[in-house]
Structures are given as structure tokens and as C-alpha cells.
Design an enzyme around this catalytic site. Structure first.
Site, PDB file in Angstrom:
ATOM      1  N   GLU A  90       0.828  -1.209   0.000  1.00  0.00           N
ATOM      2  CA  GLU A  90       0.000   0.000   0.000  1.00  0.00           C
ATOM      3  C   GLU A  90       0.862   1.258   0.000  1.00  0.00           C
ATOM      4  O   GLU A  90       1.943   1.276   0.587  1.00  0.00           O
ATOM      5  CB  GLU A  90      -0.826   0.055   1.284  1.00  0.00           C
ATOM      6  CG  GLU A  90      -1.799  -1.052   1.437  1.00  0.00           C
ATOM      7  CD  GLU A  90      -2.468  -0.993   2.802  1.00  0.00           C
ATOM      8  OE1 GLU A  90      -3.282  -1.863   3.072  1.00  0.00           O
ATOM      9  OE2 GLU A  90      -2.159  -0.072   3.590  1.00  0.00           O
ATOM     10  N   CYS A 103       3.111   8.296   1.828  1.00  0.00           N
ATOM     11  CA  CYS A 103       3.529   7.317   2.829  1.00  0.00           C
ATOM     12  C   CYS A 103       3.884   6.022   2.081  1.00  0.00           C
ATOM     13  O   CYS A 103       3.031   5.410   1.443  1.00  0.00           O
ATOM     14  CB  CYS A 103       2.381   7.123   3.814  1.00  0.00           C
ATOM     15  SG  CYS A 103       2.736   5.920   5.067  1.00  0.00           S
ATOM     16  N   CYS A 110       5.480  -7.533   7.801  1.00  0.00           N
ATOM     17  CA  CYS A 110       6.438  -7.046   8.795  1.00  0.00           C
ATOM     18  C   CYS A 110       6.597  -8.106   9.867  1.00  0.00           C
ATOM     19  O   CYS A 110       5.636  -8.770  10.244  1.00  0.00           O
ATOM     20  CB  CYS A 110       5.934  -5.742   9.417  1.00  0.00           C
ATOM     21  SG  CYS A 110       7.094  -5.065  10.620  1.00  0.00           S
ATOM     22  N   CYS A 114       3.588  -5.505  15.944  1.00  0.00           N
ATOM     23  CA  CYS A 114       3.129  -4.556  16.960  1.00  0.00           C
ATOM     24  C   CYS A 114       1.624  -4.756  17.138  1.00  0.00           C
ATOM     25  O   CYS A 114       0.915  -5.032  16.166  1.00  0.00           O
ATOM     26  CB  CYS A 114       3.442  -3.126  16.535  1.00  0.00           C
ATOM     27  SG  CYS A 114       5.213  -2.869  16.296  1.00  0.00           S
ATOM     28  N   CYS A 117      -1.001  -2.802  14.863  1.00  0.00           N
ATOM     29  CA  CYS A 117      -0.679  -2.549  13.461  1.00  0.00           C
ATOM     30  C   CYS A 117      -1.055  -3.734  12.580  1.00  0.00           C
ATOM     31  O   CYS A 117      -0.606  -4.859  12.810  1.00  0.00           O
ATOM     32  CB  CYS A 117       0.810  -2.244  13.349  1.00  0.00           C
ATOM     33  SG  CYS A 117       1.338  -2.066  11.648  1.00  0.00           S
ATOM     34  N   GLY A 158       5.855  -2.340   6.771  1.00  0.00           N
ATOM     35  CA  GLY A 158       7.236  -2.766   6.997  1.00  0.00           C
ATOM     36  C   GLY A 158       8.028  -1.815   7.870  1.00  0.00           C
ATOM     37  O   GLY A 158       7.647  -0.664   8.078  1.00  0.00           O
ATOM     38  N   GLU A 159       9.123  -2.334   8.397  1.00  0.00           N
ATOM     39  CA  GLU A 159      10.056  -1.522   9.192  1.00  0.00           C
ATOM     40  C   GLU A 159      11.183  -1.085   8.252  1.00  0.00           C
ATOM     41  O   GLU A 159      12.005  -1.908   7.832  1.00  0.00           O
ATOM     42  CB  GLU A 159      10.589  -2.365  10.363  1.00  0.00           C
ATOM     43  CG  GLU A 159      11.844  -1.832  11.036  1.00  0.00           C
ATOM     44  CD  GLU A 159      11.739  -0.396  11.536  1.00  0.00           C
ATOM     45  OE1 GLU A 159      10.772  -0.064  12.238  1.00  0.00           O
ATOM     46  OE2 GLU A 159      12.634   0.408  11.193  1.00  0.00           O
ATOM     47  N   SER A 190      10.387   6.463   9.523  1.00  0.00           N
ATOM     48  CA  SER A 190       9.705   6.170  10.781  1.00  0.00           C
ATOM     49  C   SER A 190      10.078   4.758  11.223  1.00  0.00           C
ATOM     50  O   SER A 190       9.870   3.798  10.488  1.00  0.00           O
ATOM     51  CB  SER A 190       8.195   6.277  10.572  1.00  0.00           C
ATOM     52  OG  SER A 190       7.539   5.839  11.726  1.00  0.00           O
ATOM     53  N   SER A 213       8.170   5.305  16.555  1.00  0.00           N
ATOM     54  CA  SER A 213       6.859   4.854  17.033  1.00  0.00           C
ATOM     55  C   SER A 213       7.019   4.601  18.523  1.00  0.00           C
ATOM     56  O   SER A 213       7.528   3.559  18.922  1.00  0.00           O
ATOM     57  CB  SER A 213       6.461   3.541  16.351  1.00  0.00           C
ATOM     58  OG  SER A 213       6.291   3.736  14.987  1.00  0.00           O
ATOM     59  N   ASN A 289      -7.051   4.679  15.515  1.00  0.00           N
ATOM     60  CA  ASN A 289      -8.020   4.475  14.440  1.00  0.00           C
ATOM     61  C   ASN A 289      -8.506   3.022  14.534  1.00  0.00           C
ATOM     62  O   ASN A 289      -7.735   2.106  14.265  1.00  0.00           O
ATOM     63  CB  ASN A 289      -7.298   4.732  13.104  1.00  0.00           C
ATOM     64  CG  ASN A 289      -8.241   4.747  11.929  1.00  0.00           C
ATOM     65  OD1 ASN A 289      -9.461   4.726  12.097  1.00  0.00           O
ATOM     66  ND2 ASN A 289      -7.692   4.780  10.729  1.00  0.00           N
ATOM     67  N   CYS A 332      -2.249   1.993   8.402  1.00  0.00           N
ATOM     68  CA  CYS A 332      -1.162   1.178   7.869  1.00  0.00           C
ATOM     69  C   CYS A 332      -1.555  -0.294   7.698  1.00  0.00           C
ATOM     70  O   CYS A 332      -1.870  -0.983   8.654  1.00  0.00           O
ATOM     71  CB  CYS A 332       0.017   1.310   8.831  1.00  0.00           C
ATOM     72  SG  CYS A 332       1.429   0.373   8.354  1.00  0.00           S
TER      73      CYS A 332
HETATM   74  S1  SF4 Z   1       4.232  -0.592  13.447  1.00  0.00           S
HETATM   75 FE1  SF4 Z   1       5.890  -0.792  11.967  1.00  0.00          FE
HETATM   76  S2  SF4 Z   1       7.277  -2.276  12.950  1.00  0.00           S
HETATM   77 FE2  SF4 Z   1       5.306  -2.480  14.005  1.00  0.00          FE
HETATM   78  S3  SF4 Z   1       4.229  -4.142  12.899  1.00  0.00           S
HETATM   79 FE3  SF4 Z   1       3.611  -2.180  11.975  1.00  0.00          FE
HETATM   80  S4  SF4 Z   1       4.988  -1.911  10.245  1.00  0.00           S
HETATM   81 FE4  SF4 Z   1       5.913  -3.432  11.604  1.00  0.00          FE
END
Ligand code: SF4
Length: 340
Positions: A90, A103, A110, A114, A117, A158-159, A190, A213, A289, A332
Site C-alpha cells: 500500500e 507514505c 512485517c 506490533c 498494526c 514494513g520496518e 519512521s 513509534s 483508528n 497502515c
Molecule cells: S508498526 Fe511498523 S514495525 Fe510495528 S508491525 Fe507495523 S509496520 Fe511493523
């Protein structure tokens, strides 16, 4: 065959120089690809015939396939792209008064999972290639108007620091003054706080912005929603961020999603205020959200007000951002999650 959009100008220079082509050729090629948006070597008329032939035989242009495009009532736009291996990613365009921020995703899925997320739900599949990162910008730019994207933030799926090498190459391409030419402060990475990679980033001195984050200034609480906080504990991350601020002479941003009954109490605000005094920073408060994948709830108006009040009293620099694109699953990973 080499994907031309996977190369920095220096990479291209090295390859073409070895083959005896003029030193200025990469500048011309970058201008065609990134400014004039021409993706056909035979149409690059100021290149010699020999070079055009060499490029056609050895390089290609990759594209992303647009699978879905949604526009929110608040003008946020979400693009779902299909990659060559059928993976989905996305990209979200966030128009604000004077700028349009894109973005961008850096991975398929990922690994960090988290607890708020959606991106981590299907697990990690792979890193995005350099061209797949660049193409998100180009495809969206072609769909709207190339000049309109003013900022980019690596805050999609993703990170970003986990895909470090490709991220850095992509940033160099984004910043190239013969191509897209985004200013260093128009680019923000980020991260969830991958300490060793933050240290590597500091060494590179790219001048780009960095945001963390955070979501809780209390160690145990942060680990509950960001499991990688165990491996890279907040105090270590903050030390690395302190070095970043010192080197770049620019504050970091802390992203703080306010979740009802979890991290939005007066004590949470107080802890956040104390943390913010230890490092030059700005805080983005974002009311949660809601997502059907988690049980968290957004904070009440009163909780938000109380939280803000404490930060104000403590002299903390913060902004309250409203979640964007609620009606189009713009959080996200939300849109992609429908296809998992
Ligand atoms: S916040 Fe970032 S690091 Fe955490 S699961 Fe979502 S994409 Fe991955």
C-alpha cells in the site's frame, strides 16, 4: 537485464563509464526517467544511438500494477499495488494545506507484530527492492501530477530500517539533484526503534528526518504493544536518537497513538512529558483508528483533553493529528489485510 530504477546515478556512472560512454550520460538518463517520465530508451533523443541500443539490450523499466485506488472524503488517497510476485503493498497520499505527503511501504508484511498494526498480521514475506520503493512515488506521481508530491515518509508497510541497504539507495535516488530532487528534510524515516540501524544511519549523515513509534514512555507498557522493545529497549533507542539529534542538529519526532484505557492516562502523559525533556523532540499525538483486527478503542475526547493539558502545562511541543482516511481503510496495512 538490470532494472534501471534500482540504480543510483553513481551506480549507473560506474557501469556506463566501464563501457566507454560519456560521463554525462547518467545525468541525461536520470532527467529522462525521473523528470520527463519517459520509460523508453529509444525516445531519449539526446543520447547517442549506440548508447540507446546498449541501454535497450541491458536495462529495463519495472512497473507496479495498480490493483485498487480509493479516495477518502478527507482527500486522503490510498493505492494498492501488485508486485511481480503477486504480493500486495500500500501507498498512501496525504494532502495537507501546502504539501502532499506520500507514505511509502518498504517491505511485504512485517516481522515485528506490533499489537496495534495490521501490517504485521500476515507475517513477513520479503524486503522491497529499490525500484519497488521508487516506483510507488513514480506511479502515484504519474496518476496525479509528478510535481505534487512534496514529502515522503517511510511509514507504510514494513520496518524501513530492516530493509536498510535498499532504503538508503532509494533515498539517494529520491534526493538526486538531476532526478526527483527531494530535499533531505522532506524525507522522514519512521522506525519502531532498531538501535543498531539507527547508529548506521547516523554514520551516513543523510540529513533526513527520523521519527520513532513510541506509543508509551513506560518500558513495560511499550513492550506490551511493541514486542521488539524487549530486544531494543527504549533507553538504548533514546540514547541512539540523542546521538542522531546531536549529529543532524534536528529534533526527532515521537509518534504516540492514544489508546483508550491503555496509554492515555494522566500518568502516561506525565511520563511522556518527562521523556520529552531528555531529548530535542516533537510529539505527534494520534487518536487510535479502530480496526476490526484488534480490540483497542480510540480515547474519549476527555482523555485527549486531559492528556493535552498535562503536556501543555509541562511545556512539551506537540501536535494532535486526526487519523486520516478512516472511510477508506487508510491505516497502515488495513487495505492489504483484506486480501490476506
Ligand atoms: S508498526 Fe511498523 S514495525 Fe510495528 S508491525 Fe507495523 S509496520 Fe511493523
Amino acid at each position: 537485464m538490470i532494472d534501471i530504477k534500482s540504480l543510483t546515478r553513481e551506480d549507473l556512472e560506474r557501469i556506463l563509464f566501464k563501457k566507454g560512454f560519456p560521463k554525462f550520460s547518467p545525468i541525461q538518463i536520470f532527467t529522462w526517467v525521473y523528470r520527463k517520465r519517459v520509460e523508453d530508451f529509444s525516445k531519449m533523443t539526446d543520447l547517442s544511438k549506440k548508447l540507446r541500443k546498449y541501454l535497450s539490450e541491458n536495462f529495463y523499466f519495472s512497473r507496479l500494477e495498480l490493483k485498487e485506488r480509493k479516495i477518502s472524503l478527507d482527500t486522503t488517497e490510498k493505492f494498492l499495488f501488485k508486485l511481480k510476485d503477486n504480493s500486495l503493498i500500500e501507498t498512501v497520499l496525504i494532502p495537507e494545506e501546502k504539501r502532499k505527503t506520500l507514505c511509502i511501504s518498504t517491505q511485504v508484511g512485517c516481522k515485528y507484530k506490533c499489537k496495534f498494526c495490521v501490517s504485521g498480521l500476515g507475517g513477513f514475506k520479503r524486503n522491497l527492492e529499490v525500484a519497488e520503493i521508487i516506483n510507488q512515488f513514480l506511479e502515484v506521481g504519474d496518476l496525479i501530477s509528478p510535481k505534487k508530491i512534496t514529502n515522503i515518509v517511510f511509514m507504510g508497510i514494513g520496518e524501513p530500517l530492516d530493509n536498510f541497504e535498499n532504503l538508503i539507495k532509494a533515498i539517494k535516488i529520491f534526493m538526486d539533484n538531476k532526478g526527483i530532487y527531494l530535499g533531505k528534510r522532506k524525507i522522514c524515516i519512521s522506525t519502531v526503534g532498531i538501535t543498531p540501524k539507527i547508529k548506521e544511519l547516523i554514520k551516513l549523515s543523510l540529513g533526513v528526518k527520523l521519527s520513532l513509534s513510541l506509543h508509551s514512555a513506560i518500558l513495560e507498557k511499550r513492550t506490551k504493544i511493541i514486542p521488539v522493545n524487549k530486544k531494543y529497549p527504549l533507553p538504548e533507542v533514546l540514547t541512539a536518537l540523542g546521538e542522531f539529534v546531536k549529529k543532524e542538529k534536528f529534533p526527532v519526532t515521537f509518534e504516540y497513538i492514544l489508546i483508550r484505557g491503555f496509554n492515555s492516562s494522566k500518568e502516561d502523559a506525565q511520563e511522556l512529558a518527562s521523556l520529552s525533556k531528555k531529548i530535542k523532540c516533537k510529539i505527534n499525538l494520534i487518536p487510535y483508528n479502530p480496526s476490526p483486527h484488534f480490540n483497542w478503542q480510540p480515547p474519549s475526547e476527555q482523555e485527549v483533553e486531559n492528556f493535552k493539558e498535562i503536556l501543555k502545562k509541562e511545556g512539551v511541543f506537540f501536535t494532535l493529528r486526526r487519523p486520516r482516511g478512516k472511510d477508506i481503510e487508510a491505516g497502515c496495512g488495513q487495505l492489504r489485510a483484506r486480501f490476506l
